[in-house]
Design a protein around this motif. Structure first.
Motif, PDB file in Angstrom:
ATOM      1  N   SER A   1     -10.659  10.388  -1.533  1.00  0.00           N
ATOM      2  CA  SER A   1      -9.372   9.783  -0.499  1.00  0.00           C
ATOM      3  C   SER A   1      -9.231   8.181  -1.253  1.00  0.00           C
ATOM      4  O   SER A   1     -10.050   6.870  -1.221  1.00  0.00           O
ATOM      5  CB  SER A   1     -10.401   8.955   0.945  1.00  0.00           C
ATOM      6  OG  SER A   1      -9.262   8.101   1.028  1.00  0.00           O
ATOM      7  N   ALA A   2      -8.641   8.259  -2.384  1.00  0.00           N
ATOM      8  CA  ALA A   2      -8.138   7.067  -2.955  1.00  0.00           C
ATOM      9  C   ALA A   2      -6.743   6.180  -2.363  1.00  0.00           C
ATOM     10  O   ALA A   2      -6.155   6.286  -2.220  1.00  0.00           O
ATOM     11  CB  ALA A   2      -7.092   7.185  -4.360  1.00  0.00           C
ATOM     12  N   GLU A   3      -6.359   5.038  -2.283  1.00  0.00           N
ATOM     13  CA  GLU A   3      -5.542   3.253  -1.161  1.00  0.00           C
ATOM     14  C   GLU A   3      -5.230   3.715  -2.848  1.00  0.00           C
ATOM     15  O   GLU A   3      -5.995   3.264  -3.828  1.00  0.00           O
ATOM     16  CB  GLU A   3      -6.384   3.006  -0.737  1.00  0.00           C
ATOM     17  CG  GLU A   3      -5.267   1.884  -0.516  1.00  0.00           C
ATOM     18  CD  GLU A   3      -5.672   1.189   0.959  1.00  0.00           C
ATOM     19  OE1 GLU A   3      -5.808   2.174   1.765  1.00  0.00           O
ATOM     20  OE2 GLU A   3      -6.188   0.610   1.077  1.00  0.00           O
ATOM     21  N   VAL A   4      -3.729   3.905  -3.108  1.00  0.00           N
ATOM     22  CA  VAL A   4      -3.693   3.582  -3.754  1.00  0.00           C
ATOM     23  C   VAL A   4      -2.435   1.868  -3.457  1.00  0.00           C
ATOM     24  O   VAL A   4      -1.806   2.029  -2.789  1.00  0.00           O
ATOM     25  CB  VAL A   4      -2.312   4.621  -4.531  1.00  0.00           C
ATOM     26  CG1 VAL A   4      -1.149   4.052  -5.962  1.00  0.00           C
ATOM     27  CG2 VAL A   4      -2.958   5.285  -4.327  1.00  0.00           C
TER      28      VAL A   4
ATOM     29  N   ALA B   1       0.093  10.229  -8.354  1.00  0.00           N
ATOM     30  CA  ALA B   1      -0.917  11.737  -9.325  1.00  0.00           C
ATOM     31  C   ALA B   1      -2.056  12.083  -8.983  1.00  0.00           C
ATOM     32  O   ALA B   1      -2.491  12.826  -8.172  1.00  0.00           O
ATOM     33  CB  ALA B   1       0.064  12.132 -10.472  1.00  0.00           C
ATOM     34  N   ALA B   2      -2.636  11.072  -9.703  1.00  0.00           N
ATOM     35  CA  ALA B   2      -4.116  11.069  -9.771  1.00  0.00           C
ATOM     36  C   ALA B   2      -4.732  11.339  -8.121  1.00  0.00           C
ATOM     37  O   ALA B   2      -6.267  11.894  -7.917  1.00  0.00           O
ATOM     38  CB  ALA B   2      -4.665   9.526 -10.501  1.00  0.00           C
ATOM     39  N   ALA B   3      -3.782  10.639  -7.223  1.00  0.00           N
ATOM     40  CA  ALA B   3      -4.764  10.180  -5.455  1.00  0.00           C
ATOM     41  C   ALA B   3      -4.455  11.533  -5.880  1.00  0.00           C
ATOM     42  O   ALA B   3      -5.370  11.748  -4.728  1.00  0.00           O
ATOM     43  CB  ALA B   3      -4.203   9.145  -5.022  1.00  0.00           C
ATOM     44  N   GLU B   4      -3.574  12.662  -5.772  1.00  0.00           N
ATOM     45  CA  GLU B   4      -3.610  13.957  -5.064  1.00  0.00           C
ATOM     46  C   GLU B   4      -4.506  14.215  -5.900  1.00  0.00           C
ATOM     47  O   GLU B   4      -4.987  15.485  -5.105  1.00  0.00           O
ATOM     48  CB  GLU B   4      -2.365  14.050  -5.309  1.00  0.00           C
ATOM     49  CG  GLU B   4      -1.037  13.670  -4.930  1.00  0.00           C
ATOM     50  CD  GLU B   4      -1.024  14.446  -3.267  1.00  0.00           C
ATOM     51  OE1 GLU B   4      -1.132  15.380  -3.187  1.00  0.00           O
ATOM     52  OE2 GLU B   4      -0.320  13.521  -2.668  1.00  0.00           O
ATOM     53  N   GLU B   5      -4.945  14.256  -7.204  1.00  0.00           N
ATOM     54  CA  GLU B   5      -5.802  15.891  -7.878  1.00  0.00           C
ATOM     55  C   GLU B   5      -7.153  15.541  -6.946  1.00  0.00           C
ATOM     56  O   GLU B   5      -8.010  15.764  -6.805  1.00  0.00           O
ATOM     57  CB  GLU B   5      -5.665  15.101  -8.785  1.00  0.00           C
ATOM     58  CG  GLU B   5      -4.425  15.884 -10.047  1.00  0.00           C
ATOM     59  CD  GLU B   5      -4.957  16.928  -9.990  1.00  0.00           C
ATOM     60  OE1 GLU B   5      -5.518  18.120  -9.681  1.00  0.00           O
ATOM     61  OE2 GLU B   5      -3.527  18.066  -8.953  1.00  0.00           O
TER      62      GLU B   5
ATOM     63  N   PRO C   1      -2.198   5.817 -20.136  1.00  0.00           N
ATOM     64  CA  PRO C   1      -3.018   6.305 -19.146  1.00  0.00           C
ATOM     65  C   PRO C   1      -2.366   7.297 -18.605  1.00  0.00           C
ATOM     66  O   PRO C   1      -1.251   6.382 -18.501  1.00  0.00           O
ATOM     67  CB  PRO C   1      -3.664   4.997 -18.104  1.00  0.00           C
ATOM     68  CG  PRO C   1      -3.911   4.216 -18.959  1.00  0.00           C
ATOM     69  CD  PRO C   1      -2.811   3.554 -20.332  1.00  0.00           C
ATOM     70  N   GLY C   2      -3.004   8.280 -18.600  1.00  0.00           N
ATOM     71  CA  GLY C   2      -1.536   9.368 -17.344  1.00  0.00           C
ATOM     72  C   GLY C   2      -3.256   9.722 -16.458  1.00  0.00           C
ATOM     73  O   GLY C   2      -3.789   8.740 -15.659  1.00  0.00           O
ATOM     74  N   ALA C   3      -2.579  10.563 -15.548  1.00  0.00           N
ATOM     75  CA  ALA C   3      -3.487  10.891 -14.117  1.00  0.00           C
ATOM     76  C   ALA C   3      -4.373  11.423 -14.862  1.00  0.00           C
ATOM     77  O   ALA C   3      -5.246  10.875 -14.430  1.00  0.00           O
ATOM     78  CB  ALA C   3      -2.344  12.052 -13.262  1.00  0.00           C
ATOM     79  N   ALA C   4      -4.829  12.285 -15.116  1.00  0.00           N
ATOM     80  CA  ALA C   4      -5.869  12.293 -15.491  1.00  0.00           C
ATOM     81  C   ALA C   4      -7.522  11.829 -16.029  1.00  0.00           C
ATOM     82  O   ALA C   4      -7.990  11.920 -15.905  1.00  0.00           O
ATOM     83  CB  ALA C   4      -6.111  14.167 -16.915  1.00  0.00           C
TER      84      ALA C   4
ATOM     85  N   VAL D   1       0.828  -0.927  -0.198  1.00  0.00           N
ATOM     86  CA  VAL D   1       0.565   0.296  -0.018  1.00  0.00           C
ATOM     87  C   VAL D   1       1.002   1.486   0.042  1.00  0.00           C
ATOM     88  O   VAL D   1       2.190   1.562   0.851  1.00  0.00           O
ATOM     89  CB  VAL D   1      -0.640  -0.345   0.962  1.00  0.00           C
ATOM     90  CG1 VAL D   1      -1.712   0.996   1.168  1.00  0.00           C
ATOM     91  CG2 VAL D   1      -2.005  -1.217   1.362  1.00  0.00           C
ATOM     92  N   LYS D   2       0.905   1.780  -1.309  1.00  0.00           N
ATOM     93  CA  LYS D   2       1.623   3.397  -1.393  1.00  0.00           C
ATOM     94  C   LYS D   2       0.554   4.278  -0.253  1.00  0.00           C
ATOM     95  O   LYS D   2       1.732   5.165  -0.138  1.00  0.00           O
ATOM     96  CB  LYS D   2       1.661   3.722  -2.552  1.00  0.00           C
ATOM     97  CG  LYS D   2       3.122   2.103  -3.108  1.00  0.00           C
ATOM     98  CD  LYS D   2       4.457   1.872  -2.177  1.00  0.00           C
ATOM     99  CE  LYS D   2       5.078   2.806  -3.626  1.00  0.00           C
ATOM    100  NZ  LYS D   2       6.468   2.520  -2.467  1.00  0.00           N
ATOM    101  N   ARG D   3       0.153   4.575  -0.566  1.00  0.00           N
ATOM    102  CA  ARG D   3      -1.019   6.027  -0.405  1.00  0.00           C
ATOM    103  C   ARG D   3      -2.584   4.767   0.505  1.00  0.00           C
ATOM    104  O   ARG D   3      -2.905   3.655  -0.131  1.00  0.00           O
ATOM    105  CB  ARG D   3      -1.409   6.598  -0.952  1.00  0.00           C
ATOM    106  CG  ARG D   3      -2.217   7.653  -0.818  1.00  0.00           C
ATOM    107  CD  ARG D   3      -2.646   8.883  -1.684  1.00  0.00           C
ATOM    108  NE  ARG D   3      -3.424   9.850  -1.515  1.00  0.00           N
ATOM    109  CZ  ARG D   3      -3.497  11.134  -1.729  1.00  0.00           C
ATOM    110  NH1 ARG D   3      -1.874  11.338  -1.875  1.00  0.00           N
ATOM    111  NH2 ARG D   3      -3.747  11.975  -1.264  1.00  0.00           N
TER     112      ARG D   3
END
Length: 675
Positions: free
Chosen positions: A579-582, A568-572, A660-663, A547-549
């Motif tokens: 709240s995204a778990e990565v 980066a997507a989780a930050e956005e 796929p990118g963050a957006a 789990v990174k985040r």
């Protein structure tokens, strides 16, 4: 005729004949059993080729390595393979040499020196090179003999193997049993070459042509060849002229041959000729030869009778021998809990991912002299296309860090063969796209060797591949993420690290793993990721996600460079109150479904992201498992996001839009939240 004119010691000739009749007894018994319906398995007869292995058996021992083909049952008999175990294997029985899992086309019997039997035409020579490398590096006087037919000389890996063996002066004999037929096709219709042994000269080493049906001539010729190779004079190509009197597969005569040619071949058949020679020279009496023949027949009948009583290998063995540890096999409903790594003690240093990879190899090579690296341009000063091996050749020498020809099949084959002999090779493939050039060696040999041999042999090699994508400028043949190719092949472990700490620790685990492991290294991350990396030996366990985040609303599951897009997507998303778990999978096979499922139980939603083409990608498999296991607990179905179904474009604008990118990840998460 008197004994002095034979050109061979009478006792040697008698021994050769003894092996010939054992081979002939096996051949007759199989053909009779198949014809009578006593048993059923595919058979590729070698009738007429008995003298070749029978003679070699007088010049080699069980210490010498042999690689042969699906037609090589005569080679197996003469090499000393146990007949009961051989027949039980062909019948798919528990008592088989390889537990009935390989059958006659895939026999491995290290006790006799029969190391690999391949059912892929022409695939054996590149693997045999690896066996020869191990013998040479260990200072052993073993000779490796790789058998193949004339038909195999048309396929690329044979040429790759010969070229590599010539460059490295390996102690190997390329033995072409020229039986005049490439399966169903006669020589004159598939090549304009006047012979096959002459090809060795073009590659810088010696080739000879011998009469494979004449025991005296073949014995004397092979004696000189084997002594030369054993003395360290490098490889020799032997073209042994013979004739296959049976069909490509099945029983009876070679129905593709003209009747007069087949009749002439039967006149020259080595078993009958040698028998007459022994009688005419006064070496043996009729009664003595009859006794030898009767003993061979009895030996074969006894082996078959016992093999027929051996139990059929049961279905309970299905997942045994895929890997050394059966819990590594992805199995629906069974999700092992593997212990994660703890804190790593000791000093650290700031490393890029490229430096961490170099450091891992340095640590492994210093600890174990059987670890070596091979690949295109891996030596100094280049250190590989991306410099991930810089300084290693200077430190460990040219035998431990081997620059190879541009020859992917030869690279992987040599790694397989040396690993079967107990070494721990690291093979570098410059771009993952080039996997297609050597996929046979990876998917049909490295992956299957443990299973086909019932764990009698295994291939603990590491394959490192650099992976492009989302960088721009590499184009369609240097930018593909092809991990789904690998994960679909049972027997290969697949790793895809996302950072320097994991890159080093996972590579060290791979090098020390008992199974073949492919480590995919993202080119994008090699020099962009830096971290404090432990300087010593440490291991990241395979099959453990991280789990990174932490998060509560949705689980993002990824690996490699897309893991960073997910972060980066989780930050956005956090800016929107989501709240995204990565989760970083890190290991694709074995895969850590336990941690994935525990996370999704908590969040109720999942999005799997990868740079590979979305259609039929790994994301579909992971989503399917999540949806099956957690149906009723999910707030929305698990969904995936991968690249568009198109080759990677050279145009940077197209490539950045199709991968796929963050957006794009943010957009996909929003869609999941609306479900």
């Amino acid at each position: 005729m008197v004994q002095g004119n034979l050109g061979i010691e009478p006792e040697v000739l008698k021994s050769i004949y003894g092996q010939m009749v054992r081979i002939r007894a096996v051949d007759k018994a199989i053909q009779a059993g198949l014809s009578a319906g006593k048993f059923t398995f595919t058979y590729w007869p070698m009738t007429g080729q008995e003298n070749i292995p029978a003679t070699i058996s007088q010049l080699t021992t069980a210490r010498d390595y042999m690689v042969t083909t699906y037609r090589g049952i005569h080679d197996q008999v003469a090499k000393g393979v146990d007949l009961y175990g051989m027949f039980a294997e062909a019948l798919g029985r528990e008592g088989g040499l390889n537990k009935g899992k390989g059958g006659s086309p895939h026999i491995s019997d290290p006790s006799s020196g029969s190391m690999v039997t391949t059912a892929i035409v022409g695939a054996g020579p590149v693997i045999a090179n690896g066996l020869a490398i191990s013998a040479k590096e260990r200072g052993e006087d073993r000779v490796t003999i790789v058998n193949f037919g004339d038909g195999a000389t048309s396929i690329g890996p044979v040429h790759e193997a010969m070229n590599l063996a010539g460059v490295w002066k390996l102690p190997i004999i390329f033995l072409c049993q020229n039986n005049q037929w490439g399966e169903y096709t006669p020589i004159e219709t598939y090549t304009a070459s006047p012979n096959f042994f002459g090809r060795a000269q073009a590659l810088g080493f010696r080739g000879v042509q011998l009469d494979g049906n004449d025991p005296a001539a073949f014995y004397n010729g092979m004696k000189e060849v084997i002594e030369s190779v054993r003395a360290g004079n490098g490889p020799v190509f032997v073209e042994a002229l013979t004739y296959r009197m049976g069909p490509h597969a099945g029983v009876g005569d070679n129905y593709n041959a003209a009747k007069d040619i087949l009749a002439a071949a039967k006149e020259r058949a080595p078993v009958e000729k040698t028998r007459s020679l022994l009688l005419d020279a006064g070496i043996c009496t009729e009664d003595e030869l009859s006794a030898v023949e009767a003993a061979a027949k009895a030996e074969v009948e006894d082996a078959i009778a016992r093999a027929m009583t051996s139990p059929v290998t049961p279905a309970s063995e299905t997942l045994v021998d895929v890997f050394a540890d059966a819990t590594c096999v992805p199995t629906r409903g069974i999700y092992p809990v593997r212990e994660a790594e703890g804190e790593f003690p000791g000093p650290t240093a700031t490393m890029t991912m490229a430096t961490a990879i170099t450091d891992a190899q340095d640590v492994a090579m210093a600890a174990n002299p059987e670890v070596f690296l091979l690949g295109e341009d891996v030596g100094d000063p280049q250190g590989g296309a991306f410099g991930t091996n810089k300084g290693l050749q200077t430190k460990f020498g040219k035998n431990r860090v081997r620059n190879t020809p541009i020859s992917e099949s030869a690279i992987i084959g040599a790694a397989i063969g040396s690993s079967i002999a107990g070494m721990n090779p690291i093979a570098e493939i410059m771009f993952a796209d080039f996997m297609g050039v050597c996929l046979d060696q990876i998917a049909n040999h490295a992956a299957k060797q443990r299973y086909m041999s019932g764990s009698a042999t295994h291939a603990p090699l590491t394959i490192r591949m650099q992976v492009g994508g989302a960088i721009g400028g590499f184009g369609a043949q240097h930018s593909q993420n092809l991990e789904a190719w690998l994960t679909h092949v049972p027997g290969i472990k697949v790793l895809f690290p996302s950072n320097p700490v994991d890159a080093k620790g996972m590579l060290l685990s791979a090098i020390n793993d008992p199974d073949p492991v492919v480590v995919l290294e993202s080119i994008m991350l090699l020099f962009t990721q830096k971290a404090e990396v432990p300087t010593g030996d440490y291991r990241i366990p395979l099959g453990v996600a991280k789990v990174k985040r932490e998060g509560t609303d949705v689980t993002l599951i990824s690996y490699g460079f897309e893991l960073h897009n997910c972060l980066a997507a989780a930050e956005e998303l956090a800016k929107e109150g989501i709240s995204a778990e990565v989760i970083d999978l890190r290991s694709l096979v074995p895969i850590d479904y336990h941690r994935v499922l525990e996370s999704v139980k908590k969040t109720g939603r999942a999005v799997v992201v990868h740079a590979a083409v979305e259609f039929c990608g790994l994301g579909a498999e992971i989503c399917s498992t999540i949806n099956e296991e957690l149906w009723g607990q999910l707030k929305a179905p698990a969904i995936r996001l991968g690249a568009d179904y198109a080759p990677i474009a050279y145009s940077r604008e197209i490539e950045m839009s199709q991968v796929p990118g963050a957006a794009a990840i943010v957009s996909r998460v929003r869609a999941s939240l609306k479900s």
